[in-house]
Design an enzyme around this catalytic site. Structure first.
Site, short mmCIF file in Angstrom:
data_model
loop_
_atom_site.label_atom_id
_atom_site.label_comp_id
_atom_site.label_asym_id
_atom_site.label_seq_id
_atom_site.Cartn_x
_atom_site.Cartn_y
_atom_site.Cartn_z
N VAL A 124 -2.74 -7.94 8.79
CA VAL A 124 -2.69 -9.37 8.53
C VAL A 124 -1.57 -9.71 7.55
CG1 VAL A 124 -4.31 -9.30 6.59
CG2 VAL A 124 -4.10 -11.39 7.92
N ALA A 127 3.71 -5.90 3.07
CA ALA A 127 4.61 -6.03 1.94
C ALA A 127 5.45 -4.76 1.82
CB ALA A 127 3.81 -6.27 0.66
N ILE A 129 5.37 -2.45 -0.41
CA ILE A 129 4.65 -1.28 -0.91
C ILE A 129 3.47 -0.90 -0.01
CG2 ILE A 129 3.31 -0.36 -2.86
CD1 ILE A 129 6.26 -0.64 -3.43
N ALA A 130 2.79 -1.87 0.55
CA ALA A 130 1.56 -1.62 1.30
C ALA A 130 1.36 -2.69 2.36
CB ALA A 130 0.36 -1.61 0.33
N GLN A 131 0.35 -2.49 3.20
CA GLN A 131 -0.03 -3.53 4.15
C GLN A 131 -1.55 -3.65 4.18
OE1 GLN A 131 1.95 -2.10 7.71
NE2 GLN A 131 0.05 -1.40 8.63
N VAL A 132 -2.03 -4.77 4.74
CA VAL A 132 -3.45 -5.12 4.67
C VAL A 132 -4.02 -5.32 6.06
CG1 VAL A 132 -5.14 -6.78 3.81
CG2 VAL A 132 -3.14 -6.19 2.41
N LYS A 150 -6.38 -2.46 1.96
CA LYS A 150 -4.97 -2.33 1.60
C LYS A 150 -4.59 -0.87 1.55
CE LYS A 150 -1.57 -3.88 -1.84
NZ LYS A 150 -1.35 -4.76 -3.01
N ASP A 285 2.67 -11.41 -11.10
CA ASP A 285 3.43 -11.38 -9.84
C ASP A 285 2.99 -12.55 -8.97
OD1 ASP A 285 5.24 -10.47 -7.97
OD2 ASP A 285 3.88 -8.98 -7.10
#
Length: 329
Positions: A124, A127, A129-132, A150, A285
């Site tokens: 969904v 980014a 660094i990571a994804q969700v 995440k 952030d």
């Protein structure tokens, strides 16, 4: 390997004409004209900010993240560059879902179907660094609970260390060759980026940050922070309460949902100063990709905070200094 990476960075920089951003200065003007003649095939009519964004996207997640960080430093960047880099907040392509599943199973030590009744393979959000991924928990007291999973991009630690070394070298060149290089303090910016980036790589740290912020706003209708489900958290995976809302940047959707924009703006100020001056612990952030507004239920109209990899703290002395300055103004 580092040499090949450096050559790629140089080739991408040349392709998008980034050398002209640095060399169009009095002390390097002649070299800039020479390179413009040698690489005559490039289209330099595209605005410089767009070319910079495209180059960072071509170089991959670490440079995209660096562009995101730079976009928040409007004290250092021209307005056109800061505005264009802000577009990087939602332009990171996802990594393969099967790889994400393997990382989740490796990190949590269980098969996916043992943990989740359903799991959406299509991320969904993605980014640098990571994804969700959205999912539904299968068993235990939380069975049936909608969650967001995440997962850290694999191989990030090694990739970050390599690219940071190159960023440091690039910062030194900018400082030496660009007229405004020393004023922009590029090496200090990269050092700050290094610190926060390594903090973000530990998702357990992020989960702890979120839990602290959630405790600070317990019972408040101003800010909603997702609950972390600690039985499903580790260094490269965290599972949290799924939040429902509208991204703060989609103002027309907010109006259509009946959100009072003026009231929302006022509460935003209260939310931030409550974090900074009451608690001395704040989300650091808060770009538009990390801020939503609840559009349903009892939380309707409340702020929703996401992504807690970067937080800031203020001591009592810091808070007192800021308060005295506010009173003076």
């Amino acid at each position: 390997m580092r040499l090949f990476r450096l050559l790629k960075i140089v080739s991408v920089g040349i392709r998008f004409g980034l050398d002209q951003l640095v060399l169009d200065q009095p002390r390097t003007e002649r070299l800039g004209r020479l390179l413009r003649a040698v690489f005559f095939w490039r289209d330099l009519s595209v605005p410089r900010a767009v070319r910079l964004r495209l180059a960072l996207e071509a170089l991959g997640p670490i440079f995209v993240k660096f562009g995101q960080v730079l976009s928040t430093r409007r004290d250092l960047l021209p307005t056109d560059v800061a505005d264009e880099l802000a577009a990087l907040q939602d332009r990171v392509p996802p990594f393969d879902s099967e790889l994400a599943v393997r990382e989740i199973e490796r990190g949590l030590g269980r098969r996916l179907d043992e943990m989740f009744a359903s799991f959406e393979r299509e991320p969904v959000a993605s980014a640098s660094i990571a994804q969700v991924h959205f999912a539904v928990l299968r068993s235990g007291p939380l069975a049936g609970r909608e969650v967001a999973v995440k997962v850290l991009r694999p191989g990030m630690h090694a990739a970050i260390d390599k690219d940071l070394a190159l960023l440091e070298a690039g910062a030194l060149l900018v400082e030496k060759l660009w007229r405004d290089g020393k004023r922009l303090r590029p090496r200090e910016v990269v050092a700050e980026f290094d610190k926060y980036l390594h903090d973000e790589l530990d998702l357990m740290r992020e989960a702890a940050n979120a839990s602290q912020l959630r405790r600070n706003f317990a019972g408040s209708r101003l800010l909603r922070v997702p609950e972390m489900y600690w039985d499903y958290c580790c260094g490269n995976v965290i599972v949290m309460e799924r939040m429902h809302g509208i991204p703060v940047s989609q103002v027309e959707r907010l109006r259509e949902a009946g959100i009072d924009i003026q009231r929302l703006s006022a509460s935003a100020v209260e939310v931030f100063f409550t974090q900074a001056l009451r608690d001395g612990f704040f989300h650091a952030d808060m770009h538009p990709g990390n801020i939503y507004v609840a559009d349903r239920g009892e939380d309707f109209g409340s702020w929703i905070a996401l992504d807690f990899g970067i937080v800031g703290t203020l001591s009592d002395n810091d808070k007192n200094y800021l308060a005295q300055n506010f009173l003076a103004f």
